[in-house]
Motif scaffolding. Sequence first.
Motif, mmCIF file in Angstrom:
data_model
loop_
_atom_site.group_PDB
_atom_site.id
_atom_site.type_symbol
_atom_site.label_atom_id
_atom_site.label_comp_id
_atom_site.label_asym_id
_atom_site.label_seq_id
_atom_site.Cartn_x
_atom_site.Cartn_y
_atom_site.Cartn_z
ATOM 1 N N THR A 263 108.319 42.653 67.771
ATOM 2 C CA THR A 263 106.929 43.110 67.907
ATOM 3 C C THR A 263 106.434 43.706 66.598
ATOM 4 O O THR A 263 105.296 43.457 66.179
ATOM 5 C CB THR A 263 106.815 44.142 69.035
ATOM 6 O OG1 THR A 263 107.220 43.539 70.273
ATOM 7 C CG2 THR A 263 105.382 44.656 69.168
ATOM 8 N N ARG A 264 107.272 44.479 65.932
ATOM 9 C CA ARG A 264 106.885 45.061 64.634
ATOM 10 C C ARG A 264 106.621 43.966 63.603
ATOM 11 O O ARG A 264 105.671 44.056 62.825
ATOM 12 C CB ARG A 264 107.995 45.983 64.112
ATOM 13 C CG ARG A 264 107.933 47.416 64.601
ATOM 14 C CD ARG A 264 108.962 48.249 63.876
ATOM 15 N NE ARG A 264 108.739 48.226 62.425
ATOM 16 C CZ ARG A 264 109.682 48.489 61.514
ATOM 17 N NH1 ARG A 264 110.928 48.753 61.906
ATOM 18 N NH2 ARG A 264 109.397 48.455 60.228
ATOM 19 N N SER A 277 104.683 39.891 74.727
ATOM 20 C CA SER A 277 105.897 40.509 75.272
ATOM 21 C C SER A 277 107.150 40.121 74.494
ATOM 22 O O SER A 277 108.262 40.222 75.010
ATOM 23 C CB SER A 277 106.063 40.108 76.744
ATOM 24 O OG SER A 277 106.265 38.706 76.868
ATOM 25 N N ILE A 278 106.967 39.712 73.254
ATOM 26 C CA ILE A 278 108.101 39.194 72.479
ATOM 27 C C ILE A 278 109.178 40.249 72.254
ATOM 28 O O ILE A 278 110.360 39.938 72.161
ATOM 29 C CB ILE A 278 107.603 38.588 71.147
ATOM 30 C CG1 ILE A 278 108.682 37.688 70.549
ATOM 31 C CG2 ILE A 278 107.136 39.665 70.169
ATOM 32 C CD1 ILE A 278 108.154 36.766 69.458
ATOM 33 N N GLN A 321 109.656 31.012 69.703
ATOM 34 C CA GLN A 321 108.864 32.041 69.028
ATOM 35 C C GLN A 321 109.771 33.169 68.535
ATOM 36 O O GLN A 321 109.585 33.697 67.429
ATOM 37 C CB GLN A 321 107.805 32.603 69.972
ATOM 38 C CG GLN A 321 106.621 31.694 70.182
ATOM 39 C CD GLN A 321 105.449 32.404 70.853
ATOM 40 O OE1 GLN A 321 105.482 33.613 71.061
ATOM 41 N NE2 GLN A 321 104.418 31.645 71.188
ATOM 42 N N GLN A 322 110.746 33.530 69.341
ATOM 43 C CA GLN A 322 111.699 34.560 68.911
ATOM 44 C C GLN A 322 112.444 34.117 67.654
ATOM 45 O O GLN A 322 112.609 34.904 66.706
ATOM 46 C CB GLN A 322 112.697 34.861 70.035
ATOM 47 C CG GLN A 322 112.102 35.597 71.221
ATOM 48 C CD GLN A 322 113.147 35.899 72.272
ATOM 49 O OE1 GLN A 322 113.983 35.049 72.616
ATOM 50 N NE2 GLN A 322 113.133 37.119 72.796
#
Length: 568
Positions: A263-264, A277-278, A321-322
């Motif tokens: 998220t950061r 919500s990653i 995406q992760q």
Amino acid sequence: MEEEATSSSPLRISATVRALSAALRGKQDNVPAKSQTDDRERVFPEPEKLWFKESSAKNLRNRDFLSPSTMLNTLFVNGQVPPCALSRVLSLHGFGVLPISEGGVVREGLKVRVDRPATFRSVLGEHGGLEEYLRASTQKEASVVVNCPALHSKKNAPTAQTLSLGQLRAVLLADHMGALLRKQGFLVLFCPKLAEDSDIICFLETLGVDWPSAPQSWTNEDGEQRMREELGSCLYREHETEKGRRASGGRRESDETVRVNLTRVVQEHGLMGYDPSIGTCAVQPENVAHLAQLELAASDCTVSLTTVIHVTSCQDEFRQQQVAVLWKAGGATHTQRFLVCGPVKTPGSQLTAAQYLQLRREQMKEASEMKYGDQVEGQSWDDIIRVMTAATVRFELLSTVHTSPVTLDVHREGSVSTKGPRGGVFVMYNCARLHTLFDSYERGVEKGLYPEIPDGSQLDFSALKEEGEWLLLFNYLIPFSELLDQSGQAVDCEGGGARLNVKTEQMCKFLVSLSKDFSSYYNRVHVLGEPLPHLFNQMFCRLYLLRALRELFHTALETLNLPPVRQL
């Protein structure tokens, strides 16, 4: 000199529409003052919306471009086109602009008709001119890495028996996207490398996919070690020491597990379009191997790296995406985009990719035997059935908008057909008809029935009067170059989030539509006429057109990595 430069330049639909719009707008002739419009500003339409190209056979009988009356009403008082504006439209010429022969105001709006003999001569008759219509109008000097997560090893290397139909769709889409971008001049590299002579490589080769491979003994241990170190020391690593903390899925994590705050990364780098919500992600060995393969592919780029395209199924989009954000956390500077495939549904059945291909191959052989009988045997027919099966599979999985689901009939009674407009089979059949036509012509030349085809400059292309002839040129040959441009334009387009918006289904639809219109024309017109000298000019003009169509078929099929079938 200006006219010579214009006549030798390739004709473009977009250039013509822009020129028509500029000619019609001019200095906004006959636009009412504010007092005449109740002090409201008149809103003028965008230039590209002023005109549209006709495509239906019905409308092409009397016009090629139309500015609808609704558009004229936004430009002129009561929609009345002033004579000076009409004069500008009818005298239009310029680089890439189709020659105009006539036009006028009708009930539907302002129509324009192209000088068709001059256009046929420009496209077909000029030496070397056809090549300009069979390649992208712009050539890029950039690199793209096409990454297919479905082919990365998780715990075990992928095989044809473990590959799902959704994953197969992603692989074929990645292959098609790479071929499209190569047509635009991009250097395309595929990721990951697969073990040569492995089950999955042999399976993909059957479908015409030439995926990069490495020796069975090859490893990327150095790259993986560097990636572990980069992630372990990155700014976004979470330094928590709580023992026994559980990861997603209930697994216990050891104290050495590296967790990265994704998220950061997304927030600090301003990444758009990622799942909110990653969260955080534990770096697993498969992530490290995946990222090391990406680093290796990117390092092979010999020109500037434009972007990395992750072609993934919708089920795997979040996981990919992760991976992408992990790579960013590890220091990657490349732009990353996602080409997401919808699911493949098979009501009443569950098939792996290998089972699906085997079913379609058996159905293709049965259909061929029903049509051609005992001659369906030997290596040449095996090759034909292999290519026709690959065409069937590719068109079934790629003809739908890539984000939408595909539903397949995989029951035995839902067999493929060698007749009718049924996707890949129909396209390949019509490609073969063109080869048969030219084989027949060559045999006629050998027998002395026909002379050799003369140079195009010696022909009178006004002999091409059949409506299907103009439709084939105007709807397919001339626009094809701009169809090729679209994939590169989508890659270059900045903004709009992480997802890549490419109309990947258009090439399949283009080929099916081309095949329908060609088939209709071919069934109606006797191309190889009687061997009478006064008929040769028309026959040669038609052969020029159909020879160009044959090259168009070949070039379009190359974007699907399908070789043409030359006989059926």
